[in-house]
Design a protein around this motif. Structure first.
Motif, short mmCIF file in Angstrom:
data_model
loop_
_atom_site.label_atom_id
_atom_site.label_comp_id
_atom_site.label_asym_id
_atom_site.label_seq_id
_atom_site.Cartn_x
_atom_site.Cartn_y
_atom_site.Cartn_z
N ARG A 458 33.79 43.84 -17.04
CA ARG A 458 33.78 45.29 -17.17
C ARG A 458 32.86 45.88 -16.10
NH1 ARG A 458 32.09 48.61 -22.70
NH2 ARG A 458 32.61 50.71 -21.94
N GLU A 459 33.30 46.98 -15.51
CA GLU A 459 32.52 47.65 -14.48
C GLU A 459 32.52 49.16 -14.72
OE1 GLU A 459 32.68 45.85 -10.19
OE2 GLU A 459 34.70 45.76 -11.01
N GLN A 460 31.49 49.81 -14.25
CA GLN A 460 31.44 51.26 -14.20
C GLN A 460 31.20 51.68 -12.75
OE1 GLN A 460 28.71 52.96 -17.01
NE2 GLN A 460 30.02 52.48 -18.76
N ILE A 461 31.97 52.68 -12.31
CA ILE A 461 31.88 53.14 -10.92
C ILE A 461 31.74 54.66 -10.93
CG2 ILE A 461 33.00 53.18 -8.66
CD1 ILE A 461 34.59 50.71 -9.49
N ASN A 462 30.83 55.16 -10.10
CA ASN A 462 30.64 56.59 -9.93
C ASN A 462 30.67 56.91 -8.44
OD1 ASN A 462 29.71 57.61 -12.79
ND2 ASN A 462 28.55 55.74 -12.40
N SER A 463 31.21 58.06 -8.10
CA SER A 463 31.22 58.46 -6.69
C SER A 463 31.09 59.98 -6.59
CB SER A 463 32.50 58.00 -5.98
OG SER A 463 33.61 58.78 -6.38
N ASN A 464 30.57 60.41 -5.45
CA ASN A 464 30.50 61.82 -5.09
C ASN A 464 31.05 61.96 -3.68
OD1 ASN A 464 28.81 63.38 -7.30
ND2 ASN A 464 27.78 61.41 -6.97
N SER A 465 32.04 62.85 -3.53
CA SER A 465 32.69 63.04 -2.23
C SER A 465 32.51 64.48 -1.76
CB SER A 465 34.19 62.73 -2.34
OG SER A 465 34.40 61.40 -2.78
N PHE A 466 32.25 64.62 -0.48
CA PHE A 466 32.06 65.94 0.11
C PHE A 466 32.69 65.97 1.49
CE2 PHE A 466 29.78 68.71 3.02
CZ PHE A 466 29.76 69.92 2.34
N LEU A 490 31.28 62.92 3.72
CA LEU A 490 30.22 62.13 3.12
C LEU A 490 30.68 61.69 1.73
CD1 LEU A 490 27.26 61.05 2.98
CD2 LEU A 490 26.64 63.27 1.98
N GLN A 491 30.67 60.38 1.51
CA GLN A 491 30.98 59.86 0.18
C GLN A 491 29.99 58.76 -0.18
OE1 GLN A 491 34.07 56.89 -1.05
NE2 GLN A 491 35.07 58.68 -1.93
N THR A 492 29.43 58.84 -1.37
CA THR A 492 28.59 57.77 -1.90
C THR A 492 29.25 57.24 -3.16
OG1 THR A 492 27.26 59.32 -3.20
CG2 THR A 492 26.50 58.79 -0.97
N ALA A 493 29.26 55.95 -3.31
CA ALA A 493 29.86 55.32 -4.49
C ALA A 493 28.94 54.20 -4.96
CB ALA A 493 31.25 54.77 -4.17
N THR A 505 36.03 34.73 -14.64
CA THR A 505 36.00 35.32 -13.30
C THR A 505 35.67 34.30 -12.21
OG1 THR A 505 33.67 35.94 -13.48
CG2 THR A 505 35.31 37.55 -14.24
N GLY A 506 34.98 33.21 -12.59
CA GLY A 506 34.60 32.22 -11.60
C GLY A 506 33.40 32.60 -10.78
N THR A 507 32.69 33.65 -11.17
CA THR A 507 31.50 34.07 -10.45
C THR A 507 30.44 34.50 -11.46
OG1 THR A 507 30.63 35.60 -8.77
CG2 THR A 507 32.35 36.44 -10.22
N ASN A 508 29.18 34.38 -11.07
CA ASN A 508 28.12 34.71 -12.02
C ASN A 508 27.81 36.20 -12.07
OD1 ASN A 508 26.91 35.05 -9.57
ND2 ASN A 508 25.25 33.58 -9.90
N ALA A 509 28.40 36.99 -11.14
CA ALA A 509 28.17 38.44 -11.16
C ALA A 509 29.25 39.14 -10.32
CB ALA A 509 26.79 38.79 -10.62
N LEU A 510 29.69 40.28 -10.80
CA LEU A 510 30.61 41.11 -10.03
C LEU A 510 29.81 42.02 -9.10
CD1 LEU A 510 33.08 42.17 -12.87
CD2 LEU A 510 32.97 40.03 -11.60
N ALA A 511 30.51 42.57 -8.12
CA ALA A 511 29.83 43.40 -7.12
C ALA A 511 29.14 44.59 -7.76
CB ALA A 511 30.84 43.87 -6.08
N SER A 512 27.87 44.71 -7.51
CA SER A 512 27.09 45.87 -7.95
C SER A 512 26.29 46.38 -6.77
CB SER A 512 26.14 45.50 -9.10
OG SER A 512 26.86 45.11 -10.25
N GLY A 513 26.15 47.67 -6.67
CA GLY A 513 25.42 48.26 -5.57
C GLY A 513 26.05 49.57 -5.15
N SER A 514 25.63 50.09 -4.03
CA SER A 514 26.14 51.36 -3.55
C SER A 514 26.61 51.23 -2.11
CB SER A 514 25.06 52.45 -3.64
OG SER A 514 23.96 52.14 -2.82
N ILE A 515 27.56 52.05 -1.75
CA ILE A 515 28.07 52.11 -0.38
C ILE A 515 28.25 53.58 -0.02
CG2 ILE A 515 29.21 49.86 -0.26
CD1 ILE A 515 31.79 51.16 -1.14
N PHE A 567 29.86 40.36 -1.78
CA PHE A 567 29.46 41.73 -1.47
C PHE A 567 28.16 41.74 -0.68
CE2 PHE A 567 27.13 45.61 -2.63
CZ PHE A 567 28.06 46.60 -2.33
N ASP A 568 27.17 40.99 -1.14
CA ASP A 568 25.88 40.94 -0.46
C ASP A 568 26.01 40.32 0.93
OD1 ASP A 568 24.70 42.06 -2.68
OD2 ASP A 568 24.02 40.14 -3.52
#
Length: 792
Positions: A458-466, A490-493, A505-515, A567-568
């Protein structure tokens, strides 16, 4: 590993009414005098101009429509109405040069299979809006978008404006690398009335459209309409069906003589059992008609025993013929389905503040619930059943506004404005128990759900676009328009995982962070010159950027679709860069009463192309997102429309696109030779022909499309063959005076007239670097449709 499903500007095609040349000249003069006035009158609910009866059949032509910025493709409701009712309007738009639309169903309503390209740009690289409301990214897995068929019923689309190659800078989008498509909803009628459209067709197709218009409610012209659409059909292969229903409503309130406020609402319910994704191995050894088991005799038993066979358990057995395939357990699941419910609303404000200054604004909101599901044989249910139902559940909300000022002074039309949007999405994949054979009913993928036995991720994603823009169209002469503008983006997510079952999933963590995607200055320069009355020349240059796609784990070509470690690593190595491009276009157009011709050439330089790719074997693929580097694209279109006789129109176009990767792609221990290969999914050559004839109340059309060979793998060692596709349609309009009906029309359409077997959509699960992969869908066979339209 367990297999996880990864769920031109300047070419105008115009409606032919009365004299093409005279109509274009009148619009040219009007738009030169006040470039913004015409579009405002059409969009903001003013009373329509006097109706003009067509002197020849409506068809594609190459007449130029003068715009404040660049010329664009214009497709109206009359042309959409020639298709089978309910047909995706983008499929109608695909009759123009350089545009491709693919789907596994004849109406183009299956959102899982929809694929739209415009001059080499994919649907997630094209900005789309409805009455100024951003429709966002058009990919199936997109968190921040709404498919156009879910935003409006095709019968309510008044027209589509498509700006190609160099998208308009005022488009409310962060994805328009290669143009824009603006949908405009029809306004309520000034006269009270109702419309009914009823279609019957192959595979028990039953399409109903009802609309009621209030007419003018007061002296100002306040009015509204409401419509209901219901589309139900059986799948043309396999079992189960595809159902959708939709409600649209629009209210228009004129303010004074030149201003208005309007409100639009859309509710959509899609309940679609999807067709099975195929591979070349499946097509060769399983056949064209292979599909999932639901709706077929003993369908759950077949899926159950196939899962037992995969896991080496007693009682396991594959259906006859499946042993020929290299991956028989993925050839057919019990089911795969999509459920989607959307609420979209927006208000448009248009005010003429002075005779030179106008203000336009839009406020909007969109809520979405989406469910993508398939019965997987790769994990057992707690009760011992050898399969389970996995569902990707998504809740998204977004909202925002646009506002712009337009000012006319001397020979200049100046515009400036901004757009803001906020997005929140919560998405995850749950596991539901399937019953033991003979001890209950399978999970209803489109119905109410039991409690899940596991939460897989499960993931939560937020973004602001301008975005902001400023532009000026300068007309030193009545027949010359010079345009300069720019936009800033300008977009931040930010994403974060809230659940992760590592064994799945085969991984110990899903991508988390900001771009962040940021570009302060993206210029746009163009010129449009009409000379010798019948001739036009133009050029267009622009720089564009596409913000990072927003998609969840393994759901698309997004940085958030990766594991945390990948991701990292990409961030550390500088591999995460937004896609950018420079577009150059030049063209010529000739317009005459008997002949309309055009030539359009374009060149595009892409950088940092992000794509979803797979490697490994067809049985054990590994899906990821990669920066495939640069792409160089050169293309040319030629179009010709001839109207030799009254009522007869012959349209031909040919498109050539040479888009190749600039670099090879290196992975540990291997180099994939992409350099010089044509980009995946899009053909080099397309040819289109349309023959239409109108005689009194009768009209008919015959359409042909040639789709050239397409690269299936990035290295080009697997290709999708070319094909020819024909369709036929005829209408008879009885007109007025038949009982209570004011208008009565009978229609007949045939899709895939020659019953050709062909591959349509490709890459819905990503595409392989080399070899085969289960990621394409085949097109529907010959289909027949009959329709009755009535107006009251």
């Amino acid at each position: 590993m367990k297999k996880i499903r990864i769920l031109p500007a300047f070419y105008t095609l115009l409606l032919a009414t009365s004299s093409h040349a005279a109509w274009a000249e009148k619009r040219h003069k009007a738009d030169t005098a006040h470039p913004a006035a015409s579009s405002h009158r059409m969009d903001q609910g003013m009373r329509p101009a006097r109706r003009v009866v067509a002197a020849r059949p409506e068809t594609f032509s190459v007449v130029g429509l003068r715009k404040a910025r660049a010329t664009s493709v214009v497709v109206g409701q009359d042309l959409i109405a020639k298709s089978v009712p309910g047909t995706n309007p983008l499929k109608v738009l695909a009759q123009m040069p350089g545009v491709m639309f693919q789907s596994d169903d004849p109406q183009g309503l299956d959102t899982w299979s929809n694929q739209f390209y415009m001059h080499g740009f994919f649907q997630n690289q094209i900005g789309m809006t409805l009455d100024g409301i951003p429709l966002g990214d058009q990919e199936f897995h997109s968190m921040n978008g709404l498919n156009s068929v879910a935003a409006i019923s095709s019968e309510n689309v008044a027209r589509m404006d498509a700006t190609m190659s160099a998208g308009a800078e005022d488009t409310a989008s962060t994805s328009n690398l290669g143009g824009a498509v603006a949908f405009h909803s029809s306004d309520p009628s000034h006269k009270m009335g109702a419309k009914i459209v009823q279609t019957f067709g192959s595979n028990n197709t039953f399409h109903t459209y009802l609309r009621g218009d209030s007419g003018d409610l007061d002296a100002q012209g306040s009015r509204f309409y409401m419509s209901y659409l219901r589309n139900d059909m059986d799948k043309w292969k396999g079992g189960a069906n595809q159902f959708s229903q939709q409600v649209n409503a629009k209210f228009v309130q004129p303010v004074g003589e030149s201003s208005s406020v309007s409100a639009y609402f859309d509710w959509t319910d899609f309940e679609l059992y999807n067709y099975q994704d195929m591979s070349f191995d499946m097509l060769k050894n399983g056949g064209y008609d292979i599909d999932n088991f639901i709706g077929t005799p003993n369908g759950y038993a077949k899926a159950y025993r196939s899962a037992l066979s995969l896991n080496g358990l007693p009682g396991g057995a594959l259906p006859p013929g499946y042993t020929k395939m290299s991956d028989p357990w993925d050839a057919s699941y019990y089911d795969g389905a999509t459920l989607e419910r959307d609420y979209l609303g927006g208000m448009n404000f248009h005010f003429l503040l002075t005779d030179r200054l106008s203000w336009d604004s839009v406020i909007y909101g969109h809520g979405q619930y989406m469910r993508g599901t398939w019965a997987s044989p790769y994990m057992s249910s707690p009760n011992g059943a050898p399969l389970f139902d996995q569902m990707t559940l998504q809740h998204s909300q977004r909202g925002g506004f646009t506002t712009a000022l337009h000012y006319d002074v001397a020979h200049n039309h100046i515009s400036t404005g901004i757009w803001y949007e906020g997005l929140h999405t919560d998405i995850g994949r749950w596991a539901f128990q399937e019953p033991l054979l003979g001890q209950g009913s399978p999970v209803n993928s489109l119905g109410s759900l039991p409690a899940p036995f596991a939460r897989l991720w499960r993931e939560q994603i937020n973004s602001n676009s301008f975005t902001g823009f400023a532009e000026d169209t300068y007309s030193p002469l009545s027949n010359l328009a010079l345009h300069f503008g720019f936009r800033a983006l300008l977009q931040t997510a930010r994403a974060g995982d809230t659940q992760n079952l590592q064994s799945y999933t085969g991984t110990n963590a899903l991508a988390s962070g900001s771009i962040t995607t940021a570009k302060a200055f993206l210029p746009h320069i163009s010129a449009d010159w009409h000379f010798l009355r019948q001739h036009e020349a133009f050029f267009d240059i622009t720089e564009n950027v596409k913000s990072y796609p927003i998609a969840a784990y393994k759901q698309g070509a997004s940085p958030f679709a990766l594991s945390q470690s990948t991701f990292d690593q990409l961030q550390k190595q500088g591999g995460l860069k937004p896609e950018t491009d420079w577009n150059y276009a030049v063209g010529y157009r000739f317009t005459d009463r008997l002949v309309q011709a055009s030539l359009y050439a374009y060149h595009t330089d892409f950088k940092n192309r992000l794509q979803q790719i797979t490697s490994g074997t067809i049985v054990n693929p590994v899906s990821t997102v990669a920066n495939v580097g640069g792409v160089t694209m050169n293309g040319i279109d030629a179009g010709l429309t001839v109207t030799p006789l009254r009522g007869l129109s012959i349209y031909n176009s040919v498109s050539y696109n040479h888009a190749t990767y600039d670099d090879n792609l290196a992975e540990p221990g291997i180099v994939y030779h992409l350099k010089g290969q044509q980009v995946v999914s899009y053909p080099r050559l397309m040819y289109k022909n349309s023959l239409s004839y109108t005689w009194r109340n009768f009209d008919a059309h015959f359409d042909t499309t040639y789709m050239g060979t397409r690269n299936f793998s990035y290295t080009g060692d697997m290709k999708v063959p070319h094909y020819w596709l024909e369709s036929l349609g005829a209408r008879y309009h009885l007109g007025r005076g038949y009982g209570v009906a004011r208008d009565l029309t009978f229609e007949f359409n045939v899709y895939n007239l020659t019953n050709v077997k062909y591959i349509s959509t490709m890459g819905e699960n990503g595409l392989p670097m080399t070899g085969d992969y289960q990621s394409f869908l085949v097109g529907a066979p010959r289909q027949f449709f009959g329709t009755i339209r009535a107006g009251f």
